[in-house]
Design a protein around this motif. Structure first.
Motif, PDB file in Angstrom:
ATOM      1  N   GLY A 117      52.583 -38.134  14.664  1.00 39.55           N
ATOM      2  CA  GLY A 117      51.285 -37.480  14.751  1.00 39.55           C
ATOM      3  C   GLY A 117      51.250 -36.382  13.704  1.00 39.55           C
ATOM      4  N   VAL A 118      50.167 -36.310  12.937  1.00 38.60           N
ATOM      5  CA  VAL A 118      50.108 -35.353  11.828  1.00 38.60           C
ATOM      6  C   VAL A 118      48.815 -34.549  11.899  1.00 38.60           C
ATOM      7  N   VAL A 119      48.954 -33.226  11.813  1.00 33.98           N
ATOM      8  CA  VAL A 119      47.805 -32.330  11.727  1.00 33.98           C
ATOM      9  C   VAL A 119      47.785 -31.771  10.307  1.00 33.98           C
ATOM     10  N   PHE A 120      46.781 -32.188   9.524  1.00 35.65           N
ATOM     11  CA  PHE A 120      46.693 -31.784   8.130  1.00 35.65           C
ATOM     12  C   PHE A 120      45.899 -30.480   7.995  1.00 35.65           C
ATOM     13  N   GLN A 121      46.200 -29.725   6.933  1.00 33.36           N
ATOM     14  CA  GLN A 121      45.451 -28.498   6.671  1.00 33.36           C
ATOM     15  C   GLN A 121      43.980 -28.794   6.400  1.00 33.36           C
ATOM     16  N   ASP A 122      43.693 -29.936   5.766  1.00 32.08           N
ATOM     17  CA  ASP A 122      42.307 -30.271   5.444  1.00 32.08           C
ATOM     18  C   ASP A 122      41.695 -31.236   6.474  1.00 32.08           C
ATOM     19  N   PHE A 123      42.346 -31.341   7.641  1.00 33.16           N
ATOM     20  CA  PHE A 123      41.832 -32.066   8.818  1.00 33.16           C
ATOM     21  C   PHE A 123      41.813 -33.580   8.660  1.00 33.16           C
ATOM     22  N   ARG A 124      41.207 -34.100   7.599  1.00 35.71           N
ATOM     23  CA  ARG A 124      41.136 -35.540   7.318  1.00 35.71           C
ATOM     24  C   ARG A 124      40.497 -36.330   8.457  1.00 35.71           C
ATOM     25  N   LEU A 125      39.438 -35.793   9.009  1.00 34.85           N
ATOM     26  CA  LEU A 125      38.678 -36.519  10.008  1.00 34.85           C
ATOM     27  C   LEU A 125      37.821 -37.582   9.316  1.00 34.85           C
ATOM     28  N   LYS A 140      39.288 -41.943  29.486  1.00 34.13           N
ATOM     29  CA  LYS A 140      39.830 -40.807  30.250  1.00 34.13           C
ATOM     30  C   LYS A 140      40.771 -39.938  29.419  1.00 34.13           C
ATOM     31  N   PRO A 141      41.793 -40.493  28.741  1.00 32.40           N
ATOM     32  CA  PRO A 141      42.660 -39.607  27.950  1.00 32.40           C
ATOM     33  C   PRO A 141      41.931 -38.872  26.836  1.00 32.40           C
ATOM     34  N   VAL A 142      40.943 -39.539  26.213  1.00 30.96           N
ATOM     35  CA  VAL A 142      40.215 -38.876  25.128  1.00 30.96           C
ATOM     36  C   VAL A 142      39.354 -37.746  25.680  1.00 30.96           C
ATOM     37  N   ASN A 143      38.641 -38.004  26.775  1.00 27.54           N
ATOM     38  CA  ASN A 143      37.821 -36.951  27.377  1.00 27.54           C
ATOM     39  C   ASN A 143      38.673 -35.796  27.889  1.00 27.54           C
ATOM     40  N   ASP A 144      39.828 -36.112  28.480  1.00 24.00           N
ATOM     41  CA  ASP A 144      40.747 -35.060  28.952  1.00 24.00           C
ATOM     42  C   ASP A 144      41.227 -34.205  27.788  1.00 24.00           C
ATOM     43  N   MET A 145      41.543 -34.863  26.657  1.00 24.53           N
ATOM     44  CA  MET A 145      42.037 -34.125  25.498  1.00 24.53           C
ATOM     45  C   MET A 145      40.945 -33.239  24.909  1.00 24.53           C
ATOM     46  N   ARG A 187      40.563 -28.379  15.881  1.00 21.73           N
ATOM     47  CA  ARG A 187      40.905 -28.795  17.241  1.00 21.73           C
ATOM     48  C   ARG A 187      40.768 -30.298  17.432  1.00 21.73           C
ATOM     49  N   VAL A 188      39.762 -30.904  16.791  1.00 21.68           N
ATOM     50  CA  VAL A 188      39.634 -32.365  16.841  1.00 21.68           C
ATOM     51  C   VAL A 188      40.844 -33.018  16.170  1.00 21.68           C
ATOM     52  N   ALA A 189      41.262 -32.471  15.035  1.00 25.52           N
ATOM     53  CA  ALA A 189      42.406 -33.021  14.312  1.00 25.52           C
ATOM     54  C   ALA A 189      43.673 -32.938  15.152  1.00 25.52           C
ATOM     55  N   ILE A 190      43.850 -31.840  15.861  1.00 26.59           N
ATOM     56  CA  ILE A 190      45.028 -31.686  16.712  1.00 26.59           C
ATOM     57  C   ILE A 190      44.969 -32.660  17.886  1.00 26.59           C
ATOM     58  N   ALA A 191      43.788 -32.783  18.513  1.00 22.70           N
ATOM     59  CA  ALA A 191      43.642 -33.722  19.630  1.00 22.70           C
ATOM     60  C   ALA A 191      43.955 -35.146  19.166  1.00 22.70           C
ATOM     61  N   ARG A 192      43.493 -35.512  17.987  1.00 22.82           N
ATOM     62  CA  ARG A 192      43.769 -36.851  17.448  1.00 22.82           C
ATOM     63  C   ARG A 192      45.265 -37.049  17.208  1.00 22.82           C
ATOM     64  N   PRO A 235      34.521 -39.011   8.489  1.00 21.75           N
ATOM     65  CA  PRO A 235      33.229 -38.310   8.528  1.00 21.75           C
ATOM     66  C   PRO A 235      32.126 -39.011   9.307  1.00 21.75           C
ATOM     67  N   HIS A 236      32.136 -40.337   9.365  1.00 13.98           N
ATOM     68  CA  HIS A 236      31.040 -41.037  10.039  1.00 13.98           C
ATOM     69  C   HIS A 236      31.315 -41.273  11.523  1.00 13.98           C
ATOM     70  N   LEU A 237      32.473 -40.801  12.007  1.00 15.99           N
ATOM     71  CA  LEU A 237      32.816 -40.961  13.422  1.00 15.99           C
ATOM     72  C   LEU A 237      32.589 -39.656  14.180  1.00 15.99           C
ATOM     73  N   SER A 238      32.221 -39.765  15.445  1.00 16.85           N
ATOM     74  CA  SER A 238      32.060 -38.596  16.303  1.00 16.85           C
ATOM     75  C   SER A 238      33.420 -37.976  16.598  1.00 16.85           C
ATOM     76  N   ALA A 239      33.402 -36.782  17.181  1.00  8.93           N
ATOM     77  CA  ALA A 239      34.653 -36.154  17.607  1.00  8.93           C
ATOM     78  C   ALA A 239      35.396 -37.071  18.564  1.00  8.93           C
ATOM     79  N   TYR A 240      34.667 -37.665  19.507  1.00  6.27           N
ATOM     80  CA  TYR A 240      35.276 -38.583  20.471  1.00  6.27           C
ATOM     81  C   TYR A 240      35.964 -39.740  19.753  1.00  6.27           C
ATOM     82  N   ASP A 241      35.267 -40.380  18.814  1.00  9.24           N
ATOM     83  CA  ASP A 241      35.820 -41.557  18.139  1.00  9.24           C
ATOM     84  C   ASP A 241      36.955 -41.196  17.191  1.00  9.24           C
ATOM     85  N   ASN A 242      36.929 -39.992  16.617  1.00  5.88           N
ATOM     86  CA  ASN A 242      38.059 -39.553  15.806  1.00  5.88           C
ATOM     87  C   ASN A 242      39.314 -39.412  16.655  1.00  5.88           C
ATOM     88  N   VAL A 243      39.173 -38.822  17.841  1.00  2.35           N
ATOM     89  CA  VAL A 243      40.328 -38.640  18.729  1.00  2.35           C
ATOM     90  C   VAL A 243      40.811 -39.990  19.256  1.00  2.35           C
TER      91      VAL A 243
END
Length: 240
Positions: free
Chosen positions: A89-97, A123-128, A152-157, A99-107
């Motif tokens: 699992g990697v949390v990048f400084q520039d996030f790398r989300l 359930k796990p995505v909503n909990d996160m 925070r989205v990047a960390i959850a993912r 762009p066309h996906l929602s926060a939910y779909d990124n996670v």
């Protein structure tokens, strides 16, 4: 098949240079043990991000040997790299989300890539998202999120799939101190489940927040504590 190993990572006299420039990492040797928590620290430009790139297989070293999960990754064929990356699992400084996906779909993305059934994802995505304080932003796309929300989205993912190793590059740099501590506690919880955690940070205050964590310091591309033996806070001897 990926070999199971006693040591999750081994660097042996690793050097890294970009093009013909001088080495940004020199003679780096260390071992990371499964289930341990490490802080990688050092001044800006010390080489922390470059070291993380080697760990998550985005860069090959100029010299030396790197073993990940018991396998020499320097000579590993490129077609085998994805199997190793799925365990990280990697949390990048520039996030790398995406762009066309929602926060939910990124996670949810790592779970979908791993083949988890759609009915087992919600359930796990909503909990996160609730844990990182973004339940109300689950449908938002990255462009509409603040820097701290994207972090925070990047960390959850990065943590949703309970990776064997989590690598985080300045993960608390875009959040307030209260959220920074909450995210650090999330990393600790993941660590207690067996994940090896490596957090690169220049924030010395974070080093005091995880009891028993190991500290590796980079200074101009060299590890000043190559054994990883510096522990904070020091373990107390039993008084009995």
């Amino acid at each position: 098949m990926i070999e199971r190993a006693r040591d999750i990572v081994t660097f042996d006299n690793v050097g890294l240079r970009y093009g013909t420039d001088r080495e940004v990492l020199s003679d780096v040797s260390f071992t990371l043990h499964p289930g341990s928590f490490y802080f990688l620290t050092g001044a800006s430009g010390a080489g922390k991000t470059s070291l993380l790139k080697l760990l998550y297989l985005a860069q090959r070293p100029s010299r030396g040997v790197i073993r990940l999960f018991g396998t020499d990754t320097v000579t590993l064929p490129r077609k085998r790299l994805p199997a190793f990356r799925r365990r990280l699992g990697v949390v990048f400084q520039d996030f790398r989300l995406v762009p066309h996906l929602s926060a939910y779909d990124n996670v949810a993305l790592p779970l979908r890539v791993s083949g988890v059934r759609e009915g087992d994802i919600a359930k796990p995505v909503n909990d996160m998202l609730e844990w990182v304080g973004l339940s109300h932003r689950r449908e938002a796309r990255p462009a509409t999120l603040s820097g701290g929300e994207r972090q925070r989205v990047a960390i959850a993912r990065a943590v949703i799939g309970r990776p064997d190793m989590l690598l985080a590059d300045e993960p608390t740099g875009n959040v307030d101190p209260e959220m920074a501590l909450k995210l650090l506690r999330l990393f600790e919880a993941l660590n207690r489940l067996g994940t090896t955690v490596v957090v690169a940070t220049h924030d010395v205050h974070l080093l005091r927040k995880v009891s028993g964590s190991m500290i590796m310091r980079l200074d101009k591309g060299r590890l000043s504590d190559p054994t990883g033996a510096l522990r904070y806070p020091p373990r107390r001897e039993n008084a009995g």
